[in-house]
Design a protein around this motif. Structure first.
Motif, PDB file in Angstrom:
ATOM      1  N   VAL A   2       0.867  -1.166   0.000  1.00  0.00           N
ATOM      2  CA  VAL A   2       0.000   0.000   0.000  1.00  0.00           C
ATOM      3  C   VAL A   2       0.905   1.218   0.000  1.00  0.00           C
ATOM      4  O   VAL A   2       1.753   1.358   0.878  1.00  0.00           O
ATOM      5  N   LYS A   3       0.711   2.073  -0.965  1.00  0.00           N
ATOM      6  CA  LYS A   3       1.603   3.221  -1.137  1.00  0.00           C
ATOM      7  C   LYS A   3       1.466   4.232  -0.003  1.00  0.00           C
ATOM      8  O   LYS A   3       2.444   4.666   0.588  1.00  0.00           O
ATOM      9  N   ASP A   4       0.238   4.618   0.300  1.00  0.00           N
ATOM     10  CA  ASP A   4       0.000   5.630   1.325  1.00  0.00           C
ATOM     11  C   ASP A   4      -1.429   5.514   1.849  1.00  0.00           C
ATOM     12  O   ASP A   4      -2.176   4.624   1.456  1.00  0.00           O
ATOM     13  N   ASP A  51      -4.028   7.369   1.301  1.00  0.00           N
ATOM     14  CA  ASP A  51      -5.051   7.547   0.259  1.00  0.00           C
ATOM     15  C   ASP A  51      -5.303   6.243  -0.489  1.00  0.00           C
ATOM     16  O   ASP A  51      -6.444   5.918  -0.816  1.00  0.00           O
ATOM     17  N   ALA A  52      -4.241   5.505  -0.757  1.00  0.00           N
ATOM     18  CA  ALA A  52      -4.396   4.207  -1.432  1.00  0.00           C
ATOM     19  C   ALA A  52      -5.094   3.212  -0.516  1.00  0.00           C
ATOM     20  O   ALA A  52      -5.892   2.388  -0.979  1.00  0.00           O
ATOM     21  N   LYS A  81      -8.948   3.175  -0.468  1.00  0.00           N
ATOM     22  CA  LYS A  81      -9.634   2.583  -1.618  1.00  0.00           C
ATOM     23  C   LYS A  81      -9.641   1.057  -1.605  1.00  0.00           C
ATOM     24  O   LYS A  81     -10.297   0.445  -2.428  1.00  0.00           O
TER      25      LYS A  81
END
Length: 176
Positions: free
Chosen positions: A62-64, A66-67, A70
């Protein structure tokens, strides 16, 4: 002058005995480093087998935050998942968030910033990925649990926060 000479000699003695710096003694030894092979003919990590697939419980990239918002919850919120989440919640979350999830844990009471109340309508309106992301990346005074809990275990905790804490709140309301 004689005392100064003795003091300088004592300070230089470890360096002259090749025992300085002491902080590097354990780092410079014969050992296998991470991602290093013990076989000189095959250096480096072994590649993943052909046609391999990830298994549940492995780390989710998971990048961050915000990601994370989702990401849909891949673990069904059945009784088994909620029970596993309750066990993990008791270990990792209760010290700060308390058994009720309202932020009244023993450690949380000592913090300057009160831990987040996990029973609020505000949290109920957020997606499951928000709770998953907070455990993955931390925030405020919340530590990062991505190293302690697998992705699947974090989803079990999400399921417990969503379903199990409601039962705890109902039990406490009837006890009063």
């Amino acid at each position: 002058m004689k005392r100064l000479s003795i003091a300088i000699a004592l300070l230089l003695a470890p360096a002259l005995a090749q025992a300085w710096p002491w902080s590097m003694d354990m780092a410079n030894q014969i050992s296998v480093k991470p991602q290093e092979s013990v076989d000189p003919a095959n250096p480096g990590m072994k590649p993943f087998p052909a046609r391999s697939i990830p298994i549940p419980g492995t780390t989710v990239a998971v990048k961050d935050m915000d990601a994370a918002l989702k990401i849909p919850n891949p673990v069904p919120a059945d009784e088994k998942s909620v029970a596993k989440g309750a066990q993990l919640f008791a270990i990792y979350c209760v010290p700060c968030h308390g058994k009720s999830g309202t932020g009244d844990g023993y450690v949380g009471a000592k913090l300057i910033l009160r831990p987040y109340d996990l029973t609020t309508a505000e949290l109920a309106a957020k997606p499951d990925g928000h709770i998953f992301g907070m455990m993955t990346f931390g925030g405020g005074v919340m530590p990062i649990y991505a190293n302690d809990l697998t992705a699947t275990e974090r989803w079990h905790v999400v399921n417990y926060v969503r379903k199990g804490l409601k039962k705890v709140a109902a039990a406490q309301a009837t006890a009063k």
